[in-house]
Scaffold this motif. Sequence first.
Motif, mmCIF file in Angstrom:
data_model
loop_
_atom_site.group_PDB
_atom_site.id
_atom_site.type_symbol
_atom_site.label_atom_id
_atom_site.label_comp_id
_atom_site.label_asym_id
_atom_site.label_seq_id
_atom_site.Cartn_x
_atom_site.Cartn_y
_atom_site.Cartn_z
ATOM 1 N N VAL A 262 -34.918 46.061 -13.025
ATOM 2 C CA VAL A 262 -34.002 47.079 -12.522
ATOM 3 C C VAL A 262 -34.477 47.540 -11.148
ATOM 4 N N ALA A 265 -30.772 52.484 -7.404
ATOM 5 C CA ALA A 265 -29.551 52.497 -6.603
ATOM 6 C C ALA A 265 -29.371 53.807 -5.862
ATOM 7 N N SER A 266 -29.748 54.934 -6.489
ATOM 8 C CA SER A 266 -29.617 56.236 -5.840
ATOM 9 C C SER A 266 -30.608 57.204 -6.473
ATOM 10 N N THR A 319 -30.697 56.636 -10.580
ATOM 11 C CA THR A 319 -29.652 55.715 -11.009
ATOM 12 C C THR A 319 -30.180 54.302 -10.827
ATOM 13 N N LEU A 320 -30.403 53.611 -11.928
ATOM 14 C CA LEU A 320 -31.010 52.282 -11.917
ATOM 15 C C LEU A 320 -29.942 51.225 -12.116
ATOM 16 N N SER A 321 -30.030 50.173 -11.324
ATOM 17 C CA SER A 321 -29.087 49.056 -11.418
ATOM 18 C C SER A 321 -29.751 47.915 -12.170
ATOM 19 N N SER A 325 -25.432 46.464 -16.092
ATOM 20 C CA SER A 325 -25.019 47.856 -16.231
ATOM 21 C C SER A 325 -25.858 48.734 -15.320
ATOM 22 N N LYS A 326 -25.552 50.029 -15.367
ATOM 23 C CA LYS A 326 -26.291 51.040 -14.621
ATOM 24 C C LYS A 326 -26.797 52.112 -15.577
ATOM 25 N N ILE A 328 -28.746 56.062 -15.831
ATOM 26 C CA ILE A 328 -29.115 57.316 -15.181
ATOM 27 C C ILE A 328 -30.225 57.935 -16.013
#
Length: 455
Positions: A262, A265-266, A319-321, A325-326, A328
């Motif tokens: 992972v 992402a943010s 927020t993990l990509s 899926s993603k 939080i």
Amino acid sequence: MNSPYPLPSKAQIATDYERLCDVPYSPIAYRANFHAVIDTLSEVKQPANSFQTRTSCYFDGYVIDDTSRMRFVCFNAQKRASIAQLAQAGEAVAFANVLMKKNRSTNAVEAQIQDNTTVAKSPKKIDLPNHVHSKTNVPKQITISQLTDEAPDQLVTVDAKVVEMSETTTLSTGSRAGSRIKKVVISDSTASCVLTLWNDFIQTVQLNQSYTFHSMAIKTFGDIRSLYTPQRNAAITPCTEISDVSPNTVTLTEKPTTAENVSIASVSDYVNYHLCPACNSGRITEVQNHLFPGAGRCSSCSTLTLMKNCQRSAYALLTLSAETSKLILSADASILTAIAQCPIPSLTEWALLNAPAFDVIYTRNKKIVRIERNDGASAAITTPPSSTASSAPAPAENITPSKPNQTRRIAQSTATRSLSEALLAADVSQAVNKTPVESPSSLTQKRQAPKNRKK
């Protein structure tokens, strides 16, 4: 003809309830009148966060009738003596003008006795067929699947088998500090639930044994129902072996989930703060006062301390990509430093965004417990790109003046002495050696280096 007095508000009009089971469904912040028997009454307690509240003590208890059981609380310690006399009589009590509030921890509606609340002997006769002190029988017996149909804090009796046990823990904070608790999972043929054992009940159960749990109280948290042993009126006795138990869908030891490869992402809700050494939970805010240089005050316990004595901490919502899926997830200081591979003072949101991919292990409550990397390489600590380079000189080290005026005097005297010596050296070099003149800044650095080492 209109009345000269204003009409009372809805919150000031008390609603009469015939049954206690209807009181918890009354509107929040409204008044209620009801009749019940005082089941339990605590001593006067000191709240754990008394420095944050105007009240210094309180007491609570439970009232009961033939339909339900409900908690009440009072923040006026002087009312306890009169309520204790009514509780010892064991007869029905009339509660008038009681404020209905919702408990923040249990989300259950409870009665709050205020200064204008009247508590007196009731002319109503209440039979308690489900009360343990009555001459009839103990609370009604139900199955574990029927817990969702019962009201919170009601007393029930269940036959179940102990399928899982936790270790015994001792509470160190709160009104019941020093008490011992143990959580067990009990199951019957219909469902499973968690039972919290307090103090003397800890040694009464064993693993893979069947018991009859008399007068257990129902606890609710959201949509989850569980049981606990009240301070009195409870009993645990062995019963016939329960062989047909439902699959254990409730567990005490949660198995964490793993997500591989992972990337971040943010980053949101990021905060890098000083941790209060007094309460070990509050955040230190710097005091903007020249009388307290380098001091800070805790936003939780209002303790004044030096910020250099406080430990640094951090928190962020990531927020993990993943591949498909993603996620939080929330992360504390140890997880954030492991992701960015840098200490907390150098930790930034930009460093987290540029961290290499990793494997994350998280729990059901969306909290990261551990990260793993297969390569084991350390991430380089870089600085975020900036459009304008900073030209301000770095502050000199090992200079700790006690006053701001002393700081200015040291800076002015050092600059004047360095400039005059630099001009003198330049004249000598031009006249004798005829060597190129060095800049004053380089000479200043050469002459200040041995002074810094000497200090």
